[in-house]
Write a protein that holds these residues in place. Sequence first.
Motif, mmCIF file in Angstrom:
data_model
loop_
_atom_site.group_PDB
_atom_site.id
_atom_site.type_symbol
_atom_site.label_atom_id
_atom_site.label_comp_id
_atom_site.label_asym_id
_atom_site.label_seq_id
_atom_site.Cartn_x
_atom_site.Cartn_y
_atom_site.Cartn_z
ATOM 1 N N ASN A 24 0.881 -1.345 0.044
ATOM 2 C CA ASN A 24 -0.074 -0.076 0.073
ATOM 3 C C ASN A 24 0.701 1.282 0.052
ATOM 4 O OD1 ASN A 24 -2.311 -1.776 -0.035
ATOM 5 N ND2 ASN A 24 -2.549 -1.258 2.215
ATOM 6 N N VAL A 25 1.911 1.280 0.748
ATOM 7 C CA VAL A 25 2.831 2.422 1.068
ATOM 8 C C VAL A 25 3.396 2.713 -0.406
ATOM 9 C CG1 VAL A 25 4.793 3.477 1.914
ATOM 10 C CG2 VAL A 25 2.780 2.500 3.319
ATOM 11 N N CYS A 26 3.736 1.732 -0.995
ATOM 12 C CA CYS A 26 4.604 1.701 -2.251
ATOM 13 C C CYS A 26 3.707 2.202 -3.334
ATOM 14 C CB CYS A 26 5.255 0.297 -2.639
ATOM 15 S SG CYS A 26 6.360 0.380 -4.021
ATOM 16 N N ALA A 31 1.872 6.776 -6.626
ATOM 17 C CA ALA A 31 0.436 7.555 -7.225
ATOM 18 C C ALA A 31 0.752 8.953 -6.982
ATOM 19 C CB ALA A 31 -0.614 6.998 -6.486
ATOM 20 N N GLY A 32 1.579 9.238 -6.018
ATOM 21 C CA GLY A 32 1.766 11.035 -5.674
ATOM 22 C C GLY A 32 1.919 11.075 -4.428
ATOM 23 N N TYR A 33 1.474 10.216 -3.559
ATOM 24 C CA TYR A 33 1.720 10.661 -2.267
ATOM 25 C C TYR A 33 3.116 11.047 -1.536
ATOM 26 C CZ TYR A 33 -3.218 9.078 -0.969
ATOM 27 O OH TYR A 33 -4.590 8.883 -0.928
ATOM 28 N N ARG A 34 2.987 11.758 -0.731
ATOM 29 C CA ARG A 34 4.520 12.053 -0.187
ATOM 30 C C ARG A 34 4.520 12.377 1.287
ATOM 31 N NH1 ARG A 34 5.364 10.469 -4.225
ATOM 32 N NH2 ARG A 34 6.389 11.216 -5.923
ATOM 33 N N HIS A 35 3.533 11.969 1.909
ATOM 34 C CA HIS A 35 3.087 12.026 3.446
ATOM 35 C C HIS A 35 2.748 10.576 3.712
ATOM 36 C CE1 HIS A 35 0.777 14.186 6.929
ATOM 37 N NE2 HIS A 35 1.578 13.271 7.168
ATOM 38 N N VAL A 36 3.441 9.975 4.795
ATOM 39 C CA VAL A 36 3.226 8.800 5.226
ATOM 40 C C VAL A 36 2.888 8.769 6.660
ATOM 41 C CG1 VAL A 36 3.517 6.126 5.156
ATOM 42 C CG2 VAL A 36 4.201 7.796 3.339
ATOM 43 N N ASP A 37 1.961 8.275 7.230
ATOM 44 C CA ASP A 37 1.805 8.342 8.846
ATOM 45 C C ASP A 37 1.690 7.036 9.504
ATOM 46 O OD1 ASP A 37 0.911 10.291 11.120
ATOM 47 O OD2 ASP A 37 -0.304 8.434 11.281
ATOM 48 N N THR A 38 2.430 6.645 10.278
ATOM 49 C CA THR A 38 2.367 5.648 10.897
ATOM 50 C C THR A 38 2.581 5.530 12.670
ATOM 51 O OG1 THR A 38 3.243 3.073 11.012
ATOM 52 C CG2 THR A 38 4.789 4.566 10.577
ATOM 53 N N ALA A 39 2.940 4.674 13.442
ATOM 54 C CA ALA A 39 2.760 4.598 14.881
ATOM 55 C C ALA A 39 3.478 3.349 15.267
ATOM 56 C CB ALA A 39 1.612 4.944 15.518
ATOM 57 N N GLU A 40 4.341 3.427 16.524
ATOM 58 C CA GLU A 40 4.792 2.417 17.024
ATOM 59 C C GLU A 40 3.890 1.375 17.366
ATOM 60 O OE1 GLU A 40 5.742 -0.249 20.413
ATOM 61 O OE2 GLU A 40 4.643 1.450 20.480
ATOM 62 N N ALA A 41 2.725 1.729 17.950
ATOM 63 C CA ALA A 41 1.668 0.918 18.265
ATOM 64 C C ALA A 41 0.724 0.322 17.073
ATOM 65 C CB ALA A 41 0.702 1.900 19.329
ATOM 66 N N TYR A 42 0.892 0.716 15.990
ATOM 67 C CA TYR A 42 0.225 0.057 14.938
ATOM 68 C C TYR A 42 0.732 -1.185 14.536
ATOM 69 C CZ TYR A 42 -1.710 4.726 13.872
ATOM 70 O OH TYR A 42 -2.468 6.026 13.717
ATOM 71 N N ASP A 43 1.975 -1.643 14.966
ATOM 72 C CA ASP A 43 2.845 -2.667 14.682
ATOM 73 C C ASP A 43 2.820 -2.985 13.052
ATOM 74 O OD1 ASP A 43 4.073 -5.116 15.529
ATOM 75 O OD2 ASP A 43 2.229 -6.357 15.483
ATOM 76 N N ASN A 44 2.980 -1.860 12.378
ATOM 77 C CA ASN A 44 3.423 -2.117 11.127
ATOM 78 C C ASN A 44 4.571 -1.201 10.305
ATOM 79 O OD1 ASN A 44 2.498 0.605 10.859
ATOM 80 N ND2 ASN A 44 0.701 0.100 9.760
ATOM 81 N N GLU A 45 5.170 -0.723 11.422
ATOM 82 C CA GLU A 45 6.581 0.236 10.862
ATOM 83 C C GLU A 45 7.320 -0.629 9.837
ATOM 84 O OE1 GLU A 45 7.111 3.465 14.256
ATOM 85 O OE2 GLU A 45 7.705 1.421 14.739
ATOM 86 N N GLN A 46 7.446 -1.810 10.163
ATOM 87 C CA GLN A 46 8.567 -2.694 9.127
ATOM 88 C C GLN A 46 8.075 -2.806 7.859
ATOM 89 O OE1 GLN A 46 6.617 -3.695 11.970
ATOM 90 N NE2 GLN A 46 6.567 -5.956 11.893
ATOM 91 N N VAL A 48 5.790 -0.661 6.531
ATOM 92 C CA VAL A 48 5.991 1.170 6.091
ATOM 93 C C VAL A 48 7.055 1.194 5.420
ATOM 94 C CG1 VAL A 48 5.723 3.304 6.726
ATOM 95 C CG2 VAL A 48 3.880 1.686 7.185
ATOM 96 N N GLY A 49 8.217 0.783 6.321
ATOM 97 C CA GLY A 49 9.651 1.256 6.040
ATOM 98 C C GLY A 49 10.060 0.514 4.494
ATOM 99 N N ALA A 50 9.405 -0.862 4.483
ATOM 100 C CA ALA A 50 10.008 -1.699 3.317
ATOM 101 C C ALA A 50 9.016 -1.062 1.914
ATOM 102 C CB ALA A 50 9.382 -2.897 3.493
ATOM 103 N N GLY A 51 7.895 -0.584 2.434
ATOM 104 C CA GLY A 51 7.223 -0.089 1.185
ATOM 105 C C GLY A 51 7.825 1.481 0.528
ATOM 106 N N ILE A 52 8.388 2.132 1.760
ATOM 107 C CA ILE A 52 9.262 3.379 1.181
ATOM 108 C C ILE A 52 10.472 2.883 0.478
ATOM 109 C CG2 ILE A 52 10.414 5.499 2.022
ATOM 110 C CD1 ILE A 52 8.277 5.685 4.349
ATOM 111 N N GLU A 53 11.139 1.817 0.980
ATOM 112 C CA GLU A 53 12.432 1.327 0.235
ATOM 113 C C GLU A 53 12.109 0.783 -1.184
ATOM 114 O OE1 GLU A 53 14.711 -1.993 1.970
ATOM 115 O OE2 GLU A 53 15.785 -0.206 2.726
ATOM 116 N N ALA A 54 10.732 0.117 -1.415
ATOM 117 C CA ALA A 54 10.621 -0.458 -2.375
ATOM 118 C C ALA A 54 9.957 0.392 -3.706
ATOM 119 C CB ALA A 54 9.508 -1.552 -2.305
ATOM 120 N N ALA A 55 9.699 1.575 -3.231
ATOM 121 C CA ALA A 55 9.173 2.668 -4.123
ATOM 122 C C ALA A 55 10.152 3.398 -4.888
ATOM 123 C CB ALA A 55 8.439 3.783 -3.516
#
Length: 270
Positions: A24-26, A31-46, A48-55
């Motif tokens: 989803n993040v990738c 698509a044009g997003y440049r702002h991504v929001d997450t949280a430690e408590a969401y348990d998905n940072e890994q 999100v980080g992988a999606g940014i790296e893959a884009a």
Amino acid sequence: MPVSIPGIGLGTYSNTDKDQWKENVCTALEAGYRHVDTAEAYDNEQYVGAGIEAASVDRDDVFLATKVAHPDSPVPEREDVLSMVDSCLDRLRTDHVNLLYVHWPADPYDPETTLGAFQELYDDGKIEHVGISNFEPETLDTAHEVLDAPIVANQIECHPLLQQEDLREYARRHDHWIVAFCPLAQGEVFDHPEIQAVAEKHNASPAQVSLAWLLSKDNVAVIPKASSEAHMWDNLAAQDLDLDDEDIAKIDGIEREHRIIDREYARWRN
């Protein structure tokens, strides 16, 4: 304003299927997003980080925000806050985040301890900007007193059914952003007659109208969740929807006050 925050960001909270956020993040960044929001408590940072790296988008072009100090994640000491943020950075595959929020001003949050750690992280360059989330005026005042670093954003629930005039006015006076989560009230805005009328007038979706109304306000950014590419494009199109004064007044006039996220430890309950 102390910082420019992209108006439409990707919210990434979900109870299930945490690994969806890599794709989803990738997809959102492509698509044009440049702002991504997450949280430690969401348990998905890994993810999100992988999606940014893959884009194919450079990390320096992504405004990345995360949050710590959630009541479900006890952080009693300053060193614990520092360690938790280091872990966030590891999971996000980055050496810094553009914005770090205090997730809730509730136990174990302590202004001196938590914000003292934030100040150290800011001074060390691990966070570019300091934010707070779910804060009310009293807790905002205390945060301003404790911090030397500027507070650049208060992330709060905000949408046409919870317009948050007082906190938006506070943000204007203190020159910080409101970052609106649940900006579509989890879909409840779609069936509201004022929203539907404006959507029909502009041949737009109710989601686009709600987001465009928020973006018409001073110092407001939005982070709707979108798990399909179609929804991502629909959200981005809200930036091009030009509501006129009559449209904005119609939505401003909605008198219903409906809060989606209302935790027992929230300061507005005290």
